[in-house]
Design a protein around this motif. Sequence first.
Motif, PDB file in Angstrom:
ATOM      1  N   MET A   1      20.600 -18.445  58.021  1.00 39.77           N
ATOM      2  CA  MET A   1      20.954 -19.585  57.166  1.00 39.77           C
ATOM      3  C   MET A   1      20.913 -19.141  55.712  1.00 39.77           C
ATOM      4  O   MET A   1      19.916 -18.586  55.254  1.00 39.77           O
ATOM      5  CB  MET A   1      19.973 -20.734  57.394  1.00 39.77           C
ATOM      6  CG  MET A   1      20.143 -21.364  58.756  1.00 39.77           C
ATOM      7  SD  MET A   1      18.948 -22.668  59.001  1.00 39.77           S
ATOM      8  CE  MET A   1      19.729 -23.522  60.375  1.00 39.77           C
TER       9      MET A   1
ATOM     10  N   LYS B   1      20.526 -20.544  52.862  1.00 36.03           N
ATOM     11  CA  LYS B   1      19.563 -21.056  51.873  1.00 36.03           C
ATOM     12  C   LYS B   1      18.108 -20.828  52.263  1.00 36.03           C
ATOM     13  O   LYS B   1      17.223 -21.200  51.511  1.00 36.03           O
ATOM     14  CB  LYS B   1      19.815 -22.553  51.655  1.00 36.03           C
ATOM     15  CG  LYS B   1      21.040 -22.788  50.790  1.00 36.03           C
ATOM     16  CD  LYS B   1      21.224 -24.259  50.505  1.00 36.03           C
ATOM     17  CE  LYS B   1      22.577 -24.523  49.873  1.00 36.03           C
ATOM     18  NZ  LYS B   1      23.169 -25.768  50.345  1.00 36.03           N
ATOM     19  N   LEU B   2      17.880 -20.242  53.431  1.00 44.55           N
ATOM     20  CA  LEU B   2      16.500 -20.084  53.890  1.00 44.55           C
ATOM     21  C   LEU B   2      15.727 -19.113  52.988  1.00 44.55           C
ATOM     22  O   LEU B   2      16.228 -18.060  52.627  1.00 44.55           O
ATOM     23  CB  LEU B   2      16.473 -19.571  55.326  1.00 44.55           C
ATOM     24  CG  LEU B   2      15.089 -19.553  55.952  1.00 44.55           C
ATOM     25  CD1 LEU B   2      14.803 -20.880  56.630  1.00 44.55           C
ATOM     26  CD2 LEU B   2      14.963 -18.425  56.946  1.00 44.55           C
ATOM     27  N   ARG B   3      14.491 -19.501  52.638  1.00 54.30           N
ATOM     28  CA  ARG B   3      13.676 -18.614  51.800  1.00 54.30           C
ATOM     29  C   ARG B   3      12.745 -17.758  52.668  1.00 54.30           C
ATOM     30  O   ARG B   3      12.534 -18.044  53.836  1.00 54.30           O
ATOM     31  CB  ARG B   3      12.869 -19.455  50.808  1.00 54.30           C
ATOM     32  CG  ARG B   3      13.767 -20.287  49.893  1.00 54.30           C
ATOM     33  CD  ARG B   3      12.953 -21.158  48.978  1.00 54.30           C
ATOM     34  NE  ARG B   3      12.208 -20.348  48.003  1.00 54.30           N
ATOM     35  CZ  ARG B   3      11.255 -20.853  47.219  1.00 54.30           C
ATOM     36  NH1 ARG B   3      10.912 -22.114  47.323  1.00 54.30           N
ATOM     37  NH2 ARG B   3      10.626 -20.076  46.348  1.00 54.30           N
ATOM     38  N   PHE B   4      12.227 -16.708  52.083  1.00 52.23           N
ATOM     39  CA  PHE B   4      11.282 -15.776  52.735  1.00 52.23           C
ATOM     40  C   PHE B   4      11.866 -15.085  53.953  1.00 52.23           C
ATOM     41  O   PHE B   4      11.138 -14.656  54.837  1.00 52.23           O
ATOM     42  CB  PHE B   4       9.985 -16.489  53.164  1.00 52.23           C
ATOM     43  CG  PHE B   4       9.403 -17.380  52.126  1.00 52.23           C
ATOM     44  CD1 PHE B   4       8.974 -16.854  50.908  1.00 52.23           C
ATOM     45  CD2 PHE B   4       9.286 -18.739  52.351  1.00 52.23           C
ATOM     46  CE1 PHE B   4       8.431 -17.682  49.942  1.00 52.23           C
ATOM     47  CE2 PHE B   4       8.750 -19.573  51.371  1.00 52.23           C
ATOM     48  CZ  PHE B   4       8.325 -19.044  50.176  1.00 52.23           C
TER      49      PHE B   4
ATOM     50  N   LEU C   1       9.259 -20.462  62.204  1.00 54.72           N
ATOM     51  CA  LEU C   1       9.279 -19.053  61.824  1.00 54.72           C
ATOM     52  C   LEU C   1       7.895 -18.550  61.434  1.00 54.72           C
ATOM     53  O   LEU C   1       7.548 -17.387  61.672  1.00 54.72           O
ATOM     54  CB  LEU C   1      10.267 -18.826  60.681  1.00 54.72           C
ATOM     55  CG  LEU C   1      11.740 -19.004  61.067  1.00 54.72           C
ATOM     56  CD1 LEU C   1      12.637 -18.963  59.842  1.00 54.72           C
ATOM     57  CD2 LEU C   1      12.157 -17.936  62.064  1.00 54.72           C
TER      58      LEU C   1
ATOM     59  N   ILE D   1      12.007 -25.632  60.590  1.00 54.16           N
ATOM     60  CA  ILE D   1      12.437 -24.237  60.759  1.00 54.16           C
ATOM     61  C   ILE D   1      11.393 -23.288  60.206  1.00 54.16           C
ATOM     62  O   ILE D   1      11.026 -22.298  60.835  1.00 54.16           O
ATOM     63  CB  ILE D   1      13.811 -24.019  60.074  1.00 54.16           C
ATOM     64  CG1 ILE D   1      14.894 -24.757  60.860  1.00 54.16           C
ATOM     65  CG2 ILE D   1      14.141 -22.542  59.968  1.00 54.16           C
ATOM     66  CD1 ILE D   1      16.231 -24.803  60.170  1.00 54.16           C
ATOM     67  N   HIS D   2      10.881 -23.618  59.015  1.00 53.85           N
ATOM     68  CA  HIS D   2       9.846 -22.760  58.437  1.00 53.85           C
ATOM     69  C   HIS D   2       8.607 -22.725  59.316  1.00 53.85           C
ATOM     70  O   HIS D   2       8.021 -21.671  59.533  1.00 53.85           O
ATOM     71  CB  HIS D   2       9.489 -23.228  57.024  1.00 53.85           C
ATOM     72  CG  HIS D   2      10.422 -22.680  55.988  1.00 53.85           C
ATOM     73  ND1 HIS D   2      10.386 -21.364  55.598  1.00 53.85           N
ATOM     74  CD2 HIS D   2      11.416 -23.255  55.284  1.00 53.85           C
ATOM     75  CE1 HIS D   2      11.331 -21.152  54.689  1.00 53.85           C
ATOM     76  NE2 HIS D   2      11.980 -22.285  54.487  1.00 53.85           N
TER      77      HIS D   2
ATOM     78  N   LEU E   1      17.362 -17.220  60.612  1.00 52.99           N
ATOM     79  CA  LEU E   1      17.283 -16.200  59.557  1.00 52.99           C
ATOM     80  C   LEU E   1      18.636 -15.969  58.892  1.00 52.99           C
ATOM     81  O   LEU E   1      18.712 -15.382  57.825  1.00 52.99           O
ATOM     82  CB  LEU E   1      16.746 -14.877  60.122  1.00 52.99           C
ATOM     83  CG  LEU E   1      15.293 -14.875  60.552  1.00 52.99           C
ATOM     84  CD1 LEU E   1      14.865 -13.484  60.964  1.00 52.99           C
ATOM     85  CD2 LEU E   1      14.389 -15.372  59.426  1.00 52.99           C
TER      86      LEU E   1
END
Lengths: 291, 268
Positions: A95, A97-100, B13, B9-10, A93
């Motif tokens: 990072m 550039k991570l989305r959402f 999560l 990763i997505h 979480l």
Amino acid sequence: MGSKWNKSSLMGWQFVLLPSALILLFSFYPMLQSLLLSFQSGKGTVYQYVGLANYGRLFSDPMFKQAVLNTLLYLIVQVPIMLMLGLVIAYFLNMPKLRFKGFYRTAIFLPCVTSLVSYAVLFKSIFAVDGILNKMLMSIHLIQEPVAWLMDPVWAKVVIIAAITWRWTGYNMIFYLSAMQNIDPSVYEAASIDGASKTRQFFSITVPMLKPIILFTAIISTNGTLQLFDEVVNITNGGPGNSTMTISQYIYNLSFVYTPNFGYAATVSYAIVVMVAVLAFLQLKVGGEKQ
Amino acid sequence: MRKLSSLGIHLFLIIASVVSLFPFVWMLIGMTNTSSDIVKGKFSFGTMLQSNITKLLDMTNLGAAFGNSALIAIVGTVGTLVLSSMAGYGFEIYRSKGKDRLFGLLMLSMMMPFAAVMIPLFRMFSNMGMLNTPTAVILPSITTAFMIFFFMQNTKSFPRELLQAGRVDGLGEWRLFAQVYVPTMKPTYAAAAIITFMNYWNSFLWPLIALQTQDKKTLPLIVSSLASSYNPDYGIIMVAIVITTLPTVLIFFLLQKQFVQGMLGSVK
């Protein structure tokens, strides 16, 4: 510092006196009472001094042994799993550039606002023999026939561990996330330039820099697990056959369920005091490294 | 390669989020089904919501339980905020060796397991004739070392010049606290309020011991006793769980920022 400062220091006592007195009255005084009680035995209101008899009984009490072993098992299995999971999720979480990430963070944190009783009862219904979990596992052919989760001594423990992990992972994640946000991003950039992989960065930068917070969460989680009560009472009520019973539940049973024996219950409660103290000391020794 | 790991990763999560949210969805669905459908794992909305609510209201004194929970949580929170902030302020602003020692001693109470104090507390309140009252539930945690610590940590960033200015204006020490410190520290109070409210609202073991008659019970006690009955009706229980969970979820969404900051403030 002149006399004016001293006067104001004296003034400060007015602010701290009442709250401190309340903590002394509702924590320290009962602790002392418990200690005295642990040397007494009796029923109703008649108690007499029995020396170390309660402590002798402790070491030959199979139920106590079972409760201690269960509690330690929860501790040894659950706390590391939960902390690792919280750490990894926080790392993702964090990072840039991570989305959402807002959605993920809220979703994973939400269990923390539920009452322990409510989520325990929810888990009980989810893990029923012909319940939703078995149905889902059977529909994807992971299991052939329903598992009696709460009737099996091993699975029942697994359910308790899964439940606590569900409730508290997000809680620890928040602590890690905040600590990670305090790490200067240039540290990671430099590591990237030097060719360190993300995994390497996680173990060589993130984990070492978070050590104080990891220690903090380890201590509060240990403390919480040693006091585990609400979940076990409401998911399995200690069963099947005391296989999930914790020390706190045993103390409660000794005081309010079985024939009341406050003296022996107080003795058992001091076992938790000693365990909390020893484990906190060990964790500080291992994790603190003279900071 | 990078795409792949980001996908992984997505996926991770998403699974974590689904697992986290599933019990919430489950209780909302359960609320509308019969007990036997819930136990059989029916995963779609039913038509039993109204009948579950009616039965719950018939079986339990839910209004009273809600009122008891609210009374304990609100009075407890106000008391905790007043007392803990006073102490946190006193320990940090008027530092002295004696106060530091006392503070260290108080911190030890964070390590004390509740199980070790519950019997003496029970006897204490029983001797005072105060068992089975909201006061008995509120008092033992009306000041906690954790909350004092929390206020002390946050007071470190409180601008002392404000106090000096107030003294020049001739304000006494108590009025400085009430008229300068309290308004300045509103966000800290908000965060502390949320955390304390949730602790009181969700607490189980001490109320279980201290409250004995039906009319005094709090929501978690009602949920627990419904669930531990010989033949639990899960439809009814789910309604009770939703009602118990709703206030804390609402508070969380309304004050998410303060809540998260509050937790962070405690480890700064």
